[in-house]
Motif scaffolding. Structure first.
Motif, PDB file in Angstrom:
ATOM      1  N   PHE A  47      34.715  38.863  30.158  1.00 46.03           N
ATOM      2  CA  PHE A  47      33.575  39.369  29.397  1.00 46.03           C
ATOM      3  C   PHE A  47      32.616  38.233  29.058  1.00 46.03           C
ATOM      4  O   PHE A  47      31.392  38.398  29.131  1.00 46.03           O
ATOM      5  CB  PHE A  47      34.072  40.067  28.122  1.00 46.03           C
ATOM      6  N   LYS A  51      28.701  38.062  30.132  1.00 44.51           N
ATOM      7  CA  LYS A  51      27.609  37.920  29.173  1.00 44.51           C
ATOM      8  C   LYS A  51      26.855  36.593  29.282  1.00 44.51           C
ATOM      9  O   LYS A  51      25.679  36.527  28.926  1.00 44.51           O
ATOM     10  CB  LYS A  51      28.140  38.057  27.734  1.00 44.51           C
ATOM     11  N   GLY A 135      33.713  38.102  36.012  1.00 45.33           N
ATOM     12  CA  GLY A 135      32.679  38.579  35.082  1.00 45.33           C
ATOM     13  C   GLY A 135      31.287  38.316  35.615  1.00 45.33           C
ATOM     14  O   GLY A 135      30.398  39.168  35.524  1.00 45.33           O
TER      15      GLY A 135
END
Length: 144
Positions: A47, A51, A135
């Motif tokens: 994650f 991000k 990710g």
């Protein structure tokens, strides 16, 4: 500024490792869900990759900066484990062990064939790197 934030995020396993150690030392009869903690941490790291992949000049640059603390800790662990044959009896020796503590159980699942802890540390580092890169990949894919 974003590079500094990425680097600081890379230090987050220290916090989790110290918390885990504190809980284990204060409640020695408590058995933590170690594999679940490892899986949760890997998902969290992915994650973070999702991000923050645009924080660096390139996604690869972001991955390098975010995983730089993990690489430095890995080098220190390998030096202590392989070269010295023991860990330092100070905060650096303790902290380097705590860094990979959230991943020890998960990493050892993949390295059941070896008795060496340093192989588990390398596997933990590779899991973190792969998770971050996954990710990044998912972020790129979602932007298409």
């Amino acid at each position: 500024m974003k590079n500094i934030m990425l680097f600081l995020l890379g230090l987050s396993p220290f916090l989790l490792g110290f918390i885990m150690n504190s809980v284990m030392m204060q409640n020695q009869n408590l058995i933590l869900p170690y594999k679940l903690i490892g899986i949760t941490f890997i998902l969290f790291w992915g994650f973070i990759g999702f991000k923050t992949c645009r924080f660096g000049k390139t996604p690869l640059g972001s991955a390098v900066i975010a995983n730089l603390p993990a690489f430095f800790v890995l080098i220190l662990n390998l030096y202590q484990e392989i070269v010295l044959g023991q860990y330092w009896f100070n905060i650096f020796g303790i902290a380097t062990q705590f860094y990979y503590l959230p991943l020890i159980s998960l990493s050892s699942t993949f390295t059941f064939w070896t008795p060496y802890v340093w192989v588990i540390y390398i596997t933990g580092f590779l899991l973190m790197l792969a998770s971050y890169c996954t990710g990044v990949y998912l972020k790129k894919r979602s932007m298409l």
